[in-house]
Scaffold this active site. Structure first.
Site, PDB file in Angstrom:
ATOM      1  N   THR A   6      -0.274  -4.940  -0.560  1.00 39.31           N
ATOM      2  CA  THR A   6      -0.868  -3.813  -1.419  1.00 39.31           C
ATOM      3  C   THR A   6       0.034  -3.718  -3.020  1.00 39.31           C
ATOM      4  O   THR A   6      -0.954  -2.768  -3.718  1.00 39.31           O
ATOM      5  CB  THR A   6      -0.668  -2.445  -0.826  1.00 39.31           C
ATOM      6  OG1 THR A   6      -0.090  -1.903   0.196  1.00 39.31           O
ATOM      7  CG2 THR A   6      -1.935  -2.143   0.093  1.00 39.31           C
ATOM      8  N   ASP A   7       1.165  -3.968  -3.049  1.00 36.62           N
ATOM      9  CA  ASP A   7       2.227  -3.307  -3.378  1.00 36.62           C
ATOM     10  C   ASP A   7       1.811  -5.159  -4.936  1.00 36.62           C
ATOM     11  O   ASP A   7       2.112  -4.279  -6.270  1.00 36.62           O
ATOM     12  CB  ASP A   7       3.146  -4.205  -3.310  1.00 36.62           C
ATOM     13  CG  ASP A   7       4.727  -3.308  -2.885  1.00 36.62           C
ATOM     14  OD1 ASP A   7       4.092  -1.810  -2.369  1.00 36.62           O
ATOM     15  OD2 ASP A   7       5.091  -3.321  -2.738  1.00 36.62           O
TER      16      ASP A   7
END
Length: 812
Positions: free
Chosen positions: A584-585
């Site tokens: 998700t980063d």
């Protein structure tokens, strides 16, 4: 926020997420479809019982909500004239045709600039508009293979894996949305549009977490491991058994992360399930101790095993509850059904319910890319039926642009964001990756750090020459290139004056801390807008700033585990292999850039600043949308399917000559399958198989192809297959990327100045602009490198004020 802008979306499934992001931000987005509809209408999954129906593609629904649809035949003269009428009133055009295809119709960037000089023209392609691979055949499979991500996922004894829900072009689309709003921002300076060229290969490279640089910085290559990753000597296990499934437990070292690991083992010891020595293990200095030979790397492996024995006796719910209470890096690994029923998202009012025209009940869809305090995002319109607005969308030639523009200045080639000022309190990757993009494009970014509490990214591999150290992390240098760095003791009351002066200077303040931490420092949004009423404050964390999970400290590895990506990535006969790293980063920064640019537009129009609450998990849910809709509409969950594809057969990674070397091959249709058989010399009976017959014999065909390819040179084979139009690409590793002629042509890797090392390798921008130049000259700042430059040169402190600051012990 972008309600004054008109966007023409000519893209297909490879680009429509870009238009959707802009529609969510308020732009009028007109989907220009050919007769018969966009290709995305034929991409599954579909509403059950309506397979192939262009009005029932859940993929189309996922990335076209809030748009209008017009039918225009671009291969017809009258259709082209109709498009040109719309271009005259448009601010932005997005397309995803092969390079040169639009120009061949007389609709290329230069053609449309002659009609509307203020038009921003954004192109999304697999490898970019120019270069030796610009015209290569490509699918999502070959894009993620070319971009290295695939080499980092899967089981060591099987082929590398991809995430089964196509992701490569979603990364490119989100990159395109961010690049487009940056180009629109630049238009305020020049009065002109320009061509934005987005490469999907370069976009997906962000998902390597800077391990793309490993070869260039002389660090170890990453080895894929099911349920974790192996970098250098460290096998990091990110999947552990629980009594009722799996959890992701992050057990890492360093000043910022080590305390979480210590608390975990203190809990295990309190339950009598590890020794006192284990409970007192030095997690702060573990990496340095292993690299120096003081601690055997096997000790790290043993301790991870102790933790898994502990979690295996407890349920996912119990472990999550304790993680929240004890501040541990531990979350359940969830599937899509778990995600849509998670209380946290309900409390945050994340989901949106939309009436769809072809089903008899409202459908929940992923919600806003961020929460905006002054201009909340409205998501309520369904995707359009084919051609619904053909007769009602007006060219509106007198409409003007969505901005008040200066007289055109054709000579302007500076940074797109010259004059934008950002105060950066962010750390690790999800936040810094966004402000790095803004710095690339000319924004002045001042990064605030502490020399006494080392930023986590400085402790994360890959390291220069495989040696740890605060200035040696390629991740840190890459995420913070081009920024100014100051080190101050933020807990010292005397630091308050410096921070207030920086807030007065800034357009944007960005942080990755919890609301509690910012309040304790007197840096909440309410505090900051008292200092600068027009300030834009963006806060990004894993689960957002309110809700039951908001206090859960964590990293993108945990976001990926709780967002549904992990569970679906794997083989049908094995435990989920999971995605690489902090997935998700790699997604959230693109959305944060969009939100920041939209907030600047809102401020310029209204004089209002605002607060942006960015949940990395929520923003990333847009990349999972088709799977969410499949569950919501059909009650189906995407299973682990290895590298197979619902439409293309064969579709996978096959061995080639060399140690653990692989080539990704996708037969896009029957013609490409026959071409593959001709190249390989397969029997006629195989060449005559249609898709359905190939599907029935998929195991056999994969074995036949793998036996044929195993002794061949992979780079020669990809050239041979591309020559007959077959989508194929080596599954690249870091050393391949350094020599990739396409990336060399695109100047993707840059050797720039570094204060301690002389030079350092970083990645360049993931898109190109035809006028605006991204001048990259410096890697990330060393600790305190620009403290006096900022205080004297930017804040204008005189000698007396500087002496006060030094005497107060604020500087570190």
């Amino acid at each position: 926020m972008l309600s004054d802008f008109r966007v023409l979306d000519l893209s297909d499934h490879r680009g429509q997420l870009a238009g959707q992001a802009l529609a969510d931000l308020g732009a009028e987005v007109i989907l220009v479809e050919p007769p018969g509809g966009s290709r995305s209408r034929r991409v599954g999954p579909f509403v059950a019982g309506h397979e192939g129906d262009p009005e029932n593609s859940l993929w189309f629904w996922s990335y076209n909500r809030g748009k209008r649809s017009v039918i225009i035949d671009l291969d017809d003269a009258a259709g082209r004239d109709r498009l040109l009428d719309l271009v005259r009133s448009a601010d932005l055009l997005i397309e995803s045709d092969p390079p040169g295809a639009m120009a061949a119709r007389g609709l290329g960037p230069d053609d449309l600039a002659a009609v509307n000089p203020a038009l921003v023209y954004t192109s999304i392609t697999p490898f970019g508009q120019t270069g030796p691979k610009a015209n290569w055949a490509a699918t999502d499979l070959t894009v993620v293979a070319a971009g290295m991500q695939m080499s980092m996922m899967g089981d060591t004894d099987r082929a590398p894996l991809r995430i089964p829900l196509d992701q490569g072009f979603l990364h490119a689309s989100a990159e395109a949305a961010a690049a487009s709003v940056i180009a629109l921002r630049e238009r305020r300076l020049s009065g002109l549009g320009q061509h934005v060229d987005v490469s999907a290969q370069q976009a997906i490279l962000q998902a390597t977490q800077s391990f793309a640089l490993a070869h260039l910085v002389d660090a170890g290559q990453v080895t894929r491991v099911s349920g974790g990753t192996k970098a250098g000597p460290f096998l990091v296990r990110l999947r552990s058994k629980a009594a009722d499934g799996y959890v992701s437990t992050t057990i890492l070292a360093g000043e910022a992360v080590g305390p979480f690991s210590s608390r975990l083992f203190e809990w295990i010891h309190s339950e009598g399930e590890c020794s006192a020595e284990d409970a007192s293990f030095d997690w702060i200095n573990m990496v340095e101790d292993v690299m120096a030979g003081k601690v055997p790397v096997e000790e790290y492996a043993r301790l991870q095993g102790v933790a898994e024995e502990f979690t295996a006796k407890r349920t996912k719910a119990d472990l999550l509850r304790e993680a929240l209470d004890r501040r541990l890096l531990m979350v359940p690994i969830t599937n899509v059904a778990d995600v849509v029923s998670t209380e946290h998202y309900e409390v945050r009012d994340f989901w949106r319910t939309i009436e769809m025209p072809t089903v008899d009940h409202p459908v929940r869809v992923p919600g806003p890319l961020a929460k905006m305090s002054k201009s909340p995002l409205t998501i309520e319109s369904p995707p359009p039926t084919l051609g619904a607005d053909t007769d009602t969308v007006a060219a509106d030639r007198d409409r003007g642009t969505g901005q008040e523009l200066p007289p055109t200045t054709e000579a302007r080639t500076g940074g797109a964001l010259d004059g934008v000022k950002i105060l950066d309190f962010m750390w690790v990757m999800a936040g810094p990756a966004s402000t790095r993009v803004l710095a690339d494009q000319g924004a002045t970014v001042i990064r605030v750090e502490s020399a006494n509490r080392i930023e986590t990214a400085r402790t994360i591999q890959p390291f220069l020459n495989d040696e740890g150290g605060a200035e040696n992390s390629a991740l840190y240098q890459n995420m913070n290139a081009g920024k100014l760095g100051i080190t101050i003791d933020i807990n010292n009351p005397a630091a308050r004056g410096i921070i207030e002066d920086l807030v007065r200077w800034a357009d944007i303040v960005a942080d990755s801390f919890s609301p509690k931490a910012m309040r304790e420092w007197g840096l909440s949004y309410d505090d900051l807008k008292e200092i600068n009423p027009e300030i834009i404050v963006a806060s990004t964390c894993l689960f957002g700033n309110n809700g039951p999970l908001s206090s859960l400290a964590g990293f993108g590895t945990m976001g990926a585990s709780m967002s549904g990506f992990y569970e679906m990535t794997g083989w049908p006969d094995r435990d989920p292999a999971g995605v690489f790293g902090a997935y998700t980063d790699y997604i959230a920064p693109k959305y944060l850039t969009c939100a920041l640019m939209a907030a600047l537009e809102h401020r310029d129009r209204t004089g209002e600043g605002q607060y942006i609450d960015m949940s990395q998990a929520e923003a990333s849910m847009n990349f999972l949308a088709p799977a969410v809709l499949d569950y919501e509409v059909n009650g189906q969950m995407m299973p682990g399917m290895g590298n197979r594809h619902p439409e293309m057969v064969p579709h996978g990674a096959f061995p080639v000559a060399g140690d653990d070397r692989w080539i990704a091959i996708a037969a896009q249709d029957d013609d490409r399958w026959r071409a593959l058989c001709a190249v390989a010399g397969f029997d006629t009976d195989l060449a005559e198989l249609d898709q359905e017959s190939r599907r029935a014999r998929e195991d056999e065909l994969e074995e036949v192809i793998g036996t044929w390819s195993a002794e061949l040179d992979g780079f020669e084979l990809q050239e041979t297959l591309q020559a007959v139009g077959i989508a194929a690409h080596m599954v690249q590793i870091s050393s391949d990327l350094a020599d990739d002629p396409q990336l060399v042509h695109r100047h993707h890797f840059r050797e720039v100045d570094h204060a301690d090392h002389g030079t350092f390798w970083i990645e360049g921008p993931r898109f190109k602009m035809s006028r605006s130049r991204a001048e990259l000259t410096d890697a990330g700042p060393s600790l305190g490198q620009h403290t006096f430059d900022v205080l004297l040169g930017i804040l204008g402190y005189d000698d007396d004020r500087l002496s006060e600051v030094v005497a107060a012990g604020v500087l570190e």
